[in-house]
Enzyme design. Structure first.
Site, short mmCIF file in Angstrom:
data_model
loop_
_atom_site.label_atom_id
_atom_site.label_comp_id
_atom_site.label_asym_id
_atom_site.label_seq_id
_atom_site.Cartn_x
_atom_site.Cartn_y
_atom_site.Cartn_z
N HIS A 61 0.81 -1.22 0.00
CA HIS A 61 0.00 0.00 0.00
C HIS A 61 0.84 1.27 0.00
O HIS A 61 0.51 2.25 -0.65
CB HIS A 61 -0.95 0.01 1.21
N LYS A 90 -8.30 15.10 -9.13
CA LYS A 90 -9.03 14.35 -10.17
C LYS A 90 -8.45 12.94 -10.26
O LYS A 90 -7.80 12.59 -11.26
CB LYS A 90 -8.95 15.11 -11.50
N1 PDD Z 1 -15.30 14.74 -15.48
N2 PDD Z 1 -16.93 16.74 -11.14
C1 PDD Z 1 -16.52 15.49 -11.43
C2 PDD Z 1 -16.62 14.44 -10.39
C3 PDD Z 1 -16.00 15.22 -12.73
O1 PDD Z 1 -15.56 13.99 -13.03
C4 PDD Z 1 -15.95 16.27 -13.70
C5 PDD Z 1 -15.43 16.05 -15.09
C6 PDD Z 1 -16.40 17.54 -13.33
C7 PDD Z 1 -16.31 18.72 -14.27
O2 PDD Z 1 -14.98 19.11 -14.46
P1 PDD Z 1 -14.47 19.85 -15.81
O3 PDD Z 1 -15.36 21.00 -16.00
O4 PDD Z 1 -13.07 20.19 -15.51
O5 PDD Z 1 -14.64 18.83 -16.93
C8 PDD Z 1 -16.86 17.75 -12.04
C9 PDD Z 1 -14.79 14.35 -16.78
C10 PDD Z 1 -15.42 15.10 -17.91
C11 PDD Z 1 -14.90 12.85 -16.89
O6 PDD Z 1 -14.69 12.20 -15.86
O7 PDD Z 1 -15.12 12.33 -17.98
#
Ligand code: PDD
Length: 314
Positions: free
Chosen positions: A102, A147
């Site tokens: 881990h 992310k």
């Molecule tokens: N996802 N919140 C979450 C949990 C997300 O996964 C995303 C985007 C967003 C919006 O973020 P942004 O505007 O930077 O795309 C908010 C991408 C599009 C995906 O997982 O495919």
């Protein structure tokens, strides 16, 4: 359709892109990703997305040699090779392969790959006529501002939405309950959290975001979106805040109670792929008059202009 991808800097056919089964993204979800929208051959907000990826890597201590410039040139090469003009680019950076333990390995050899495919299908009228969503418990970890590829709870929310025939799962924290669902079936079969609640009822909980989008609510001309607390601060969210300020709307980043969703005049989602998408139905309750409201439409058209005027670099 071209099946070329970039793996660790090399362009290869996807079938030949070998990544170790011991990659920590595979074992632990120990990695980060970005999704970048490609319009008419240009990458929209590429620098902002890459900055978020590099910041995330620094926060998680993933060591690598990638820079903003080298990532941009890899992205451009992939775009030139695939020729995809309208697409979504996916970048994943993980801590790389290591014998499973881990804690982090002493020496890291990170894995990075980039794909570019046509934009995933969105219901044709979702952005004009509006979409429906369902609420579900937010069971995620506390580091949602990064992310990361730890997306099991997001996938469950999206699967629940899919099984209920709606577009997005809106996640609620602070729900008043002692047990969580025990299986995917139990989780997905359950109705939306607000389905048996009437506007005006007190309801514990607040909304964080969608499974893959941020959320905004509008009431009496005022716009609110959940603060940077247990959410991914989206690139589209940031642009939307800018546009709303520029248009002179009163806009606040503040906690949004679940019960506010039921009395909002307008609700909308923001994301790189879905752009600004009106929500007209939540757990079976109509939002406002059940059609996209004027503020959502105005911001969506400002966003379209913003994309059109961006200096897109292919
Ligand atoms: N996802 N919140 C979450 C949990 C997300 O996964 C995303 C985007 C967003 C919006 O973020 P942004 O505007 O930077 O795309 C908010 C991408 C599009 C995906 O997982 O495919």
């Amino acid at each position: 359709m071209s099946q070329l991808i970039v793996l660790n800097g090399q362009i290869v056919e996807v079938e030949e892109a070998n990544v170790s089964v011991l990659d920590r993204a595979n074992l632990f979800g120990d990695g980060l990703y970005e999704v970048i929208r490609c319009y008419t051959g240009g990458l929209f907000e590429h620098g902002t997305h890459v900055e978020r990826l590099l910041d995330g890597a620094a926060a998680l201590g993933i060591t690598h040699d990638w820079t903003r410039e080298s990532l941009e040139s890899a992205a451009r090469r992939l775009q030139a090779e695939t020729g995809i003009m309208e697409g979504e680019m996916y970048i994943q950076l993980s801590r790389g392969p290591a014998v499973r333990s881990h804690y982090f390995p002493d020496s890291q050899s990170p894995t990075i790959f980039i794909t570019l495919y046509p934009v995933r299908p969105i219901p044709p009228d979702a952005c004009t006529a509006g979409t429906s969503v369902i609420t579900c418990p937010d069971m995620r970890h506390g580091w949602c501002h990064l992310k990361t590829v730890n997306l099991l709870s997001n996938c469950l929310a999206k699967e629940k939405a899919h099984r209920h025939g709606v577009w997005e799962g809106l996640m609620l924290r602070g729900l008043d309950r002692t047990t969580l669902p025990g299986s995917v079936e139990e989780y997905c079969d359950a109705p939306g959290e607000l389905s048996s609640v009437s506007p005006g009822d007190k309801f514990a909980g607040y909304v964080t975001e969608g499974a893959s989008a941020n959320v905004f609510v509008v009431k009496d001309g005022r716009i609110a979106t959940p603060p940077r607390e247990n959410i991914l601060p989206g690139v589209t969210r940031r642009i939307t805040l800018e546009l709303a300020n520029r248009a002179g709307y009163e806009v606040k980043e503040r906690r949004v109670l679940a019960e506010e969703l039921l009395v909002a005049d307008e609700v909308f989602l923001t994301s790189t792929v879905g752009e600004i998408m009106p929500v007209v139905n939540i757990d079976g309750h109509l939002v406002g008059a059940g059609e996209p409201g004027p503020i959502t439409r105005r911001l969506a058209s400002m966003y379209t202009e913003r994309v059109a005027s961006a200096k897109l670099r292919g």
